[in-house]
Motif scaffolding. Structure first.
Motif, mmCIF file in Angstrom:
data_model
loop_
_atom_site.group_PDB
_atom_site.id
_atom_site.type_symbol
_atom_site.label_atom_id
_atom_site.label_comp_id
_atom_site.label_asym_id
_atom_site.label_seq_id
_atom_site.Cartn_x
_atom_site.Cartn_y
_atom_site.Cartn_z
ATOM 1 N N GLY A 133 -6.468 9.509 -2.823
ATOM 2 C CA GLY A 133 -6.116 10.913 -2.679
ATOM 3 C C GLY A 133 -4.645 11.169 -2.442
ATOM 4 N N LEU A 134 -3.789 10.207 -2.750
ATOM 5 C CA LEU A 134 -2.350 10.365 -2.539
ATOM 6 C C LEU A 134 -1.679 11.012 -3.748
ATOM 7 N N LYS A 135 -0.574 11.696 -3.503
ATOM 8 C CA LYS A 135 0.216 12.258 -4.589
ATOM 9 C C LYS A 135 1.006 11.142 -5.268
ATOM 10 N N PRO A 136 1.222 11.227 -6.584
ATOM 11 C CA PRO A 136 2.092 10.244 -7.251
ATOM 12 C C PRO A 136 3.499 10.321 -6.659
ATOM 13 N N GLY A 137 4.114 9.164 -6.508
ATOM 14 C CA GLY A 137 5.474 9.133 -5.988
ATOM 15 C C GLY A 137 5.721 7.941 -5.097
ATOM 16 N N LYS A 138 6.834 7.992 -4.394
ATOM 17 C CA LYS A 138 7.297 6.884 -3.568
ATOM 18 C C LYS A 138 6.846 7.072 -2.127
ATOM 19 N N TYR A 139 6.461 5.959 -1.494
ATOM 20 C CA TYR A 139 5.988 5.973 -0.115
ATOM 21 C C TYR A 139 6.702 4.887 0.684
ATOM 22 N N ARG A 140 6.715 5.067 1.980
ATOM 23 C CA ARG A 140 7.262 4.057 2.898
ATOM 24 C C ARG A 140 6.228 3.757 3.978
ATOM 25 N N MET A 141 5.874 2.503 4.079
ATOM 26 C CA MET A 141 4.938 2.048 5.104
ATOM 27 C C MET A 141 5.652 1.107 6.055
ATOM 28 N N LYS A 142 5.373 1.274 7.341
ATOM 29 C CA LYS A 142 5.916 0.382 8.355
ATOM 30 C C LYS A 142 4.771 -0.179 9.191
ATOM 31 N N ALA A 143 4.975 -1.377 9.730
ATOM 32 C CA ALA A 143 3.968 -1.991 10.600
ATOM 33 C C ALA A 143 4.650 -2.994 11.516
ATOM 34 N N SER A 144 4.064 -3.181 12.686
ATOM 35 C CA SER A 144 4.526 -4.206 13.621
ATOM 36 C C SER A 144 3.663 -5.445 13.420
ATOM 37 N N VAL A 145 4.296 -6.583 13.201
ATOM 38 C CA VAL A 145 3.580 -7.815 12.855
ATOM 39 C C VAL A 145 4.076 -8.970 13.707
ATOM 40 N N LEU A 146 3.142 -9.794 14.163
ATOM 41 C CA LEU A 146 3.447 -11.090 14.761
ATOM 42 C C LEU A 146 2.901 -12.161 13.834
ATOM 43 N N ALA A 147 3.733 -13.135 13.480
ATOM 44 C CA ALA A 147 3.309 -14.280 12.668
ATOM 45 C C ALA A 147 4.055 -15.492 13.199
ATOM 46 N N ALA A 148 3.388 -16.295 14.010
ATOM 47 C CA ALA A 148 4.109 -17.297 14.790
ATOM 48 C C ALA A 148 3.382 -18.631 14.853
ATOM 49 N N GLN A 149 4.170 -19.645 15.100
ATOM 50 C CA GLN A 149 3.643 -20.962 15.448
ATOM 51 C C GLN A 149 3.922 -21.155 16.934
ATOM 52 N N GLN A 150 2.869 -21.239 17.707
ATOM 53 C CA GLN A 150 3.014 -21.228 19.159
ATOM 54 C C GLN A 150 3.446 -22.569 19.740
ATOM 55 N N TYR A 190 5.473 2.594 -4.895
ATOM 56 C CA TYR A 190 5.057 3.777 -5.643
ATOM 57 C C TYR A 190 3.538 3.816 -5.787
ATOM 58 N N VAL A 191 3.013 5.024 -5.825
ATOM 59 C CA VAL A 191 1.612 5.292 -6.124
ATOM 60 C C VAL A 191 1.567 6.068 -7.429
ATOM 61 N N GLY A 192 0.632 5.700 -8.312
ATOM 62 C CA GLY A 192 0.538 6.344 -9.617
ATOM 63 C C GLY A 192 -0.393 7.539 -9.634
ATOM 64 N N GLU A 193 -0.764 7.937 -10.845
ATOM 65 C CA GLU A 193 -1.585 9.127 -11.024
ATOM 66 C C GLU A 193 -2.980 8.978 -10.442
ATOM 67 N N ASP A 194 -3.469 7.743 -10.273
ATOM 68 C CA ASP A 194 -4.814 7.574 -9.705
ATOM 69 C C ASP A 194 -4.843 7.822 -8.200
ATOM 70 N N GLY A 195 -3.676 7.887 -7.572
ATOM 71 C CA GLY A 195 -3.594 8.250 -6.163
ATOM 72 C C GLY A 195 -4.098 7.214 -5.188
ATOM 73 N N THR A 196 -4.201 5.969 -5.599
ATOM 74 C CA THR A 196 -4.735 4.932 -4.711
ATOM 75 C C THR A 196 -3.707 3.842 -4.453
ATOM 76 N N VAL A 197 -3.821 3.219 -3.297
ATOM 77 C CA VAL A 197 -3.001 2.067 -2.955
ATOM 78 C C VAL A 197 -3.786 1.160 -2.011
ATOM 79 N N THR A 198 -3.662 -0.135 -2.234
ATOM 80 C CA THR A 198 -4.244 -1.124 -1.337
ATOM 81 C C THR A 198 -3.113 -1.771 -0.549
ATOM 82 N N PHE A 199 -3.297 -1.862 0.757
ATOM 83 C CA PHE A 199 -2.253 -2.421 1.616
ATOM 84 C C PHE A 199 -2.884 -3.329 2.657
ATOM 85 N N GLY A 200 -2.074 -4.219 3.221
ATOM 86 C CA GLY A 200 -2.575 -5.117 4.247
ATOM 87 C C GLY A 200 -1.672 -6.327 4.411
#
Length: 398
Positions: A133-150, A190-200
């Protein structure tokens, strides 16, 4: 949601601390959590009064931002792991203290040493959500991530983390942090005309081994945000994406990825769908390039040996074919793992004289990186403890 905490010094005899929303008292005390539940503008006021009648006010003018889309994410605060799709067991909600992660977050952790090793690794994984359900165009996603060797402190542990990525719409950003501290990562896509994006997030390799160049044992994520940036940059971004596609040389990625990029780099479409196609193909290329030269050299050596010696081994032949036919980065990584497994299964069955130098870790005796105790390039072990050990050379080994 806006969380506000007040503080003051040398202010004696407090009479009251009150919060007003659009003129109506809504709370008392020094802390207030405000959630915007509509698309209207509001005025939030904090009023501090002492017993002498002196009043101090702070006014917050709050307005709706139609391009701020964090609230449309299914689980931006990573508070419910069941809302995410994953192909690996072990993801759970955690709340142990991590700098930069707030409250409950999603984590995947192996917390016990194995086979006498003090480091352990995460298996291959992909964890994601799909937004529509997203509009076509450019998006910015941010997230806080930990990826470590303890097992290693500070930057030494961070340097060991490889092949872990945050992704959205085909774009990828490598993630690696120190133990106990998250970092903030940004993805533009970018998101296209289908309005979908997979993230993770994804781990491209099985890191379930001892000390290695990719020995991350703890991954965690939290605090996703999403913002719509519009289409103003589309023409400039398409030009840059096509330039990047043209810079990917043949032989540095799979044939399928290269041919896809070759077909896109001279494209004339100037819409969001064209940007999506380019960013997805370039995302595949970047993942493949991380290991393609290394993987392909091993594949070529095995293939030449099999052909020269007329080796009849079904699993090895199938693994070689799978690697040669790999199209995506995911297929490339999986095919190489299967090829290594098939080669190791073949060796005990052969009676012919052969060069098995490839079984030696670091047969070329290359030095390990500075500040690294052991790594995948060096593989030397020591019973000494403390400090960092660096392998420079051992002459005359064969």
């Amino acid at each position: 949601t806006l969380s506000i905490t007040t503080a003051f010094a040398n202010w004696n005899y407090i009479e009251s601390e009150k919060w007003y929303l659009d003129g109506e008292e809504v709370a008392t005390g020094g802390t207030y959590n405000y959630r915007l539940n509509d698309q209207q503008s509001h005025e939030l006021v904090f009023r501090l009064t002492n017993q002498s009648g002196v009043v101090v006010e702070k006014v917050f003018n709050i307005s709706f931002n139609e391009n701020e889309l964090t609230s449309t994410l299914p689980d931006p605060e990573c508070a419910d792991v069941t809302k995410w799709n994953t192909d690996a067991e072990g993801f759970q909600n955690q709340n142990t203290g991590v700098t930069g992660l707030t409250g409950t977050y999603i984590g995947y952790q192996r917390a016990a040493s194995e086979n006498g090793m003090d480091c352990w690794g995460l298996a291959h994984f992909d964890i994601s959500q799909t937004l529509s359900g997203l509009k076509p165009g450019k998006y910015r996603m941010k997230a806080s991530v930990l990826a470590a060797q303890q097992s290693l402190a500070g930057t030494a542990g961070k340097n060991f983390v490889k092949d872990l990525y945050l992704y959205a719409g085909g774009t990828n950003v490598a993630v690696a942090t120190q133990d106990g501290t998250s970092e903030r990562y940004t993805l533009d896509f970018y998101v296209g005309e289908d309005g979908t994006v997979t993230f993770g997030a994804r781990n491209m390799v099985d890191q379930n081994r001892g000390y290695s160049a990719g020995g991350a044992n703890w991954f965690a994520m939290d605090n996703f945000t999403l913002e719509y940036l519009g289409t103003e940059d589309l023409a400039e971004d398409l030009e840059d994406l096509r330039r990047q596609a043209a810079d990917v040389a043949e032989g540095t990625v799979t044939d399928a990825i290269y041919q896809t990029l070759a077909g896109l780099k001279d494209g004339t479409d100037n819409d969001a769908d064209a940007a999506v196609a380019l960013q997805q193909a370039l995302g595949e290329a970047r993942l493949a390039q991380a290991h393609y030269a290394e993987y392909h050299a091993v594949y070529t050596g095995y293939k030449n040996f099999v052909e020269a010696n007329h080796v009849d081994h079904a699993d090895l032949t199938a693994a070689l074919d799978a690697f040669g036919q790999a199209e995506t980065a995911e297929e490339l990584y999986a095919a190489f793992a299967a090829l290594q497994e098939a080669w190791m299964a073949y060796l005990p069955d052969t009676e012919m004289q052969m060069d098995v130098t490839t079984l030696l870790h670091n047969a070329g005796l290359e030095a390990s990186d500075s500040g690294v105790m052991y790594d995948e390039s060096c593989y030397w072990r020591t019973d000494a403890t403390g400090g960092n050990f660096r392998i420079f050379a051992i002459d005359g080994s064969d």
